[in-house]
Design a protein around this motif. Structure first.
Motif, PDB file in Angstrom:
ATOM      1  N   ARG A 138       0.840  -1.200   0.000  1.00  9.69           N
ATOM      2  CA  ARG A 138       0.000   0.000   0.000  1.00  9.69           C
ATOM      3  C   ARG A 138       0.879   1.256   0.000  1.00  9.69           C
ATOM      4  O   ARG A 138       0.633   2.198  -0.744  1.00  9.69           O
TER       5      ARG A 138
ATOM      6  N   LEU B 252       2.688   1.738  -3.452  1.00 13.36           N
ATOM      7  CA  LEU B 252       1.761   2.136  -4.521  1.00 13.36           C
ATOM      8  C   LEU B 252       1.212   3.548  -4.301  1.00 13.36           C
ATOM      9  O   LEU B 252       1.060   4.319  -5.257  1.00 13.36           O
ATOM     10  N   LEU B 253       0.918   3.873  -3.038  1.00  7.76           N
ATOM     11  CA  LEU B 253       0.387   5.219  -2.772  1.00  7.76           C
ATOM     12  C   LEU B 253       1.455   6.284  -3.022  1.00  7.76           C
ATOM     13  O   LEU B 253       1.145   7.346  -3.563  1.00  7.76           O
TER      14      LEU B 253
ATOM     15  N   PHE C 129       3.777   6.165  -5.132  1.00  7.85           N
ATOM     16  CA  PHE C 129       3.974   6.308  -6.577  1.00  7.85           C
ATOM     17  C   PHE C 129       2.744   6.903  -7.277  1.00  7.85           C
ATOM     18  O   PHE C 129       2.846   7.879  -8.015  1.00  7.85           O
ATOM     19  N   TYR C 130       1.578   6.310  -7.019  1.00 12.70           N
ATOM     20  CA  TYR C 130       0.395   6.704  -7.800  1.00 12.70           C
ATOM     21  C   TYR C 130      -0.418   7.852  -7.187  1.00 12.70           C
ATOM     22  O   TYR C 130      -1.158   8.509  -7.892  1.00 12.70           O
ATOM     23  N   TYR C 131      -0.303   8.074  -5.879  1.00 13.06           N
ATOM     24  CA  TYR C 131      -1.051   9.201  -5.297  1.00 13.06           C
ATOM     25  C   TYR C 131      -0.143  10.396  -5.026  1.00 13.06           C
ATOM     26  O   TYR C 131      -0.464  11.519  -5.400  1.00 13.06           O
TER      27      TYR C 131
ATOM     28  N   LYS D 117       6.976  -2.808  -6.707  1.00  9.45           N
ATOM     29  CA  LYS D 117       5.803  -2.012  -7.114  1.00  9.45           C
ATOM     30  C   LYS D 117       4.999  -2.754  -8.188  1.00  9.45           C
ATOM     31  O   LYS D 117       3.769  -2.793  -8.133  1.00  9.45           O
ATOM     32  N   TYR D 118       5.690  -3.363  -9.103  1.00  3.61           N
ATOM     33  CA  TYR D 118       5.024  -4.109 -10.172  1.00  3.61           C
ATOM     34  C   TYR D 118       4.203  -5.264  -9.582  1.00  3.61           C
ATOM     35  O   TYR D 118       3.024  -5.451  -9.913  1.00  3.61           O
TER      36      TYR D 118
ATOM     37  N   LEU E  24       1.151  -3.956  -7.744  1.00  4.52           N
ATOM     38  CA  LEU E  24       0.108  -3.486  -8.661  1.00  4.52           C
ATOM     39  C   LEU E  24      -0.659  -4.687  -9.237  1.00  4.52           C
ATOM     40  O   LEU E  24      -1.893  -4.646  -9.342  1.00  4.52           O
TER      41      LEU E  24
ATOM     42  N   LEU F  79      -3.028  -5.947  -6.656  1.00  7.72           N
ATOM     43  CA  LEU F  79      -4.220  -5.095  -6.554  1.00  7.72           C
ATOM     44  C   LEU F  79      -5.163  -5.353  -7.732  1.00  7.72           C
ATOM     45  O   LEU F  79      -6.386  -5.447  -7.568  1.00  7.72           O
TER      46      LEU F  79
END
Lengths: 255, 201
Positions: free
Chosen positions: B142, B145-146, B148-150, B174-175, B178, B181
């Motif tokens: 979490r 990913l957050l 990177f993407y948020y 990260k891959y 993702l 998810l």
């Protein structure tokens, strides 16, 4: 695992992350346009990214939300036992003084009472006559028929109250001596007007709200509203708010 | 520090869109609009807690719409927030099965505040499911990913906030996260629909 499949997935993730060069990006986008399966895979990645955006944003606002709710609420202070005792003694002494003072005032100022001042300044609000009675709402009809409880019921049954609905419920509540309901509804009228920069029923609501506070013995609020009306010569109720009325409410406040 | 009470609409929207002075801007929204929007909920069968919850949801939806360029300033921020607030609360009432027979309209001559039907807002329960799904990822995934993407941090910046050996290890992690998810989402068709609604606004 199918090697092409894995390569495609990696390419899609790089596209999602904005890491492809112009030529590679164009090539992948062309494949997406013709390959539904590939498009489906990419859509799933987009949804995964969206779920992260939603989560991040919700967490961000939740953190600030709690902070703001704390800021907006009146803090409750802890009082130590000694201070509590002092306060209790002061309250008792003040109570005794108030009792004696109240008795004295009662004997000396029987001429002014909230109810009397209210009664001499109150008149039932009249709805303006409309040309087409059929266009009247049920709420207006009930008010015109002086069915005040029905007016309140209809207004309360409405989930999305209009200014008119709140206003009529307010003056109807005042008619049947439900002061708190009157105050709540009339305050709402002023609040919505303030929010939208409008003036629908504003003057009426201010006057009847002042009278509601007066009958609820909340003289500070009543006086504040009445003085505001008196400071505004263009106000619909400017003439009705006399200096005598203001003076009477001041005396009630100082009682 | 000076407390910012308000921003002009244009600045407020620009801040939300770019993420600049985000905290101050969100606080200004609370200071300027919570009282009147909360009053609407409390005067329409809601409690103070309902008003708080609805407002929080309104702020999230508003920022989301601004970030997706769905709010173009046809109405003021105040009017738009009011219509969102009303929309969210009426939906909540309906969800609770307390919708009453008649919804009285605003009187003649008053501007009718309606949310543009092209805005689709997922309801509270659906959004909570999305939150729970992301929670299922576990803390490490979490976080990466957050970030990177948020937060839009680079791999290098994420490396500084984690204990991995190098950027490539972070990238691989990260891959995998993702993909994890993505699998969770694909296993839940109803949630997938909710996310589509949120994505397309």
């Amino acid at each position: 695992m199918d090697k092409n499949f894995t390569n495609n997935e990696e390419l899609l993730v790089r596209l999602l992350d904005g890491e492809l060069g112009a030529a590679e990006k164009q090539s992948v986008e062309q494949q997406l346009a013709t390959d539904k399966k590939l498009q489906g895979q990419y859509d799933s990645l987009l949804l995964a990214k969206e779920s992260l955006r939603q989560y991040g944003l919700t967490q961000k606002v939740a953190g600030i939300h709690q902070q703001m709710m704390d800021e907006m609420q009146v803090p409750v202070r802890k009082i130590n036992p000694v201070k509590r005792l002092v306060r209790l003694s002061t309250a008792i002494a003040a109570g005794v003084i108030l009792l004696i003072g109240g008795f004295w005032l009662y004997n000396n100022s029987q001429t002014v009472s909230g109810d009397k001042v209210f009664a001499s300044n109150y008149h039932t609000y009249e709805i303006a006559t409309v040309r087409d009675n059929a266009a009247e709402t049920d709420l207006e009809k009930a008010y015109r028929a002086k069915n005040f409880r029905e007016v309140i019921r209809l207004s309360e049954a409405t989930e999305d109250k209009s200014i008119q609905s709140s206003f009529l419920a307010g003056v109807a509540a005042l008619e049947i001596k439900e002061n708190n309901k009157a105050i709540k509804n009339l305050t709402g009228v002023l609040q919505i007007n303030k929010t939208f920069g409008q003036t629908l029923y504003k003057d009426d609501a201010e006057y009847y709200l002042a009278l509601s506070h007066l009958r609820a013995a909340d003289y500070i609020q009543a006086l504040d509203l009445l003085q505001n009306i008196k400071n505004e010569p263009a106000h619909k109720y400017y003439g009705q708010v006399t200096y005598k009325l203001i003076s009477q409410v001041k005396r009630l406040k100082n009682k | 520090m000076e407390v910012i009470k308000n921003f002009p609409d244009s600045e407020l929207v620009a801040n939300l869109r770019t993420g600049k002075r985000m905290d101050e801007t969100i606080k200004a929204i609370y200071r300027n609009h919570f009282e009147s929007l909360g009053w609407y909920v409390q005067n329409n069968s809601g409690t103070r807690q309902d008003a708080e919850d609805v407002f929080q949801e309104v702020v999230v939806s508003f920022i989301d719409l601004v970030k997706k360029d769905k709010f173009r300033g046809e109405s003021s921020v105040k009017t738009f927030l009011y219509s969102l607030n009303r929309h969210v609360w009426l939906n909540e009432l309906k969800r609770r099965g307390r919708a009453l027979a008649r919804e009285e309209k605003y009187e003649k001559g008053q501007e009718r505040v309606e949310i543009d039907t092209s805005y689709k807002i997922a309801d509270r329960e659906e959004k909570e499911k999305v939150m729970r799904l992301v929670e299922e990822l576990g803390e490490t995934c979490r976080k990466i990913l957050l970030l990177f993407y948020y937060e839009n941090l680079s791999m290098k910046e994420i490396l500084e906030q984690t204990e991995y050996e190098n950027e490539q290890v972070v990238r691989n992690k990260k891959y995998k996260c993702l993909k994890q998810l993505e699998q969770l989402i694909n296993a839940n068709p109803a949630l997938k629909e909710t996310l589509k609604t949120l994505l397309n606004g």
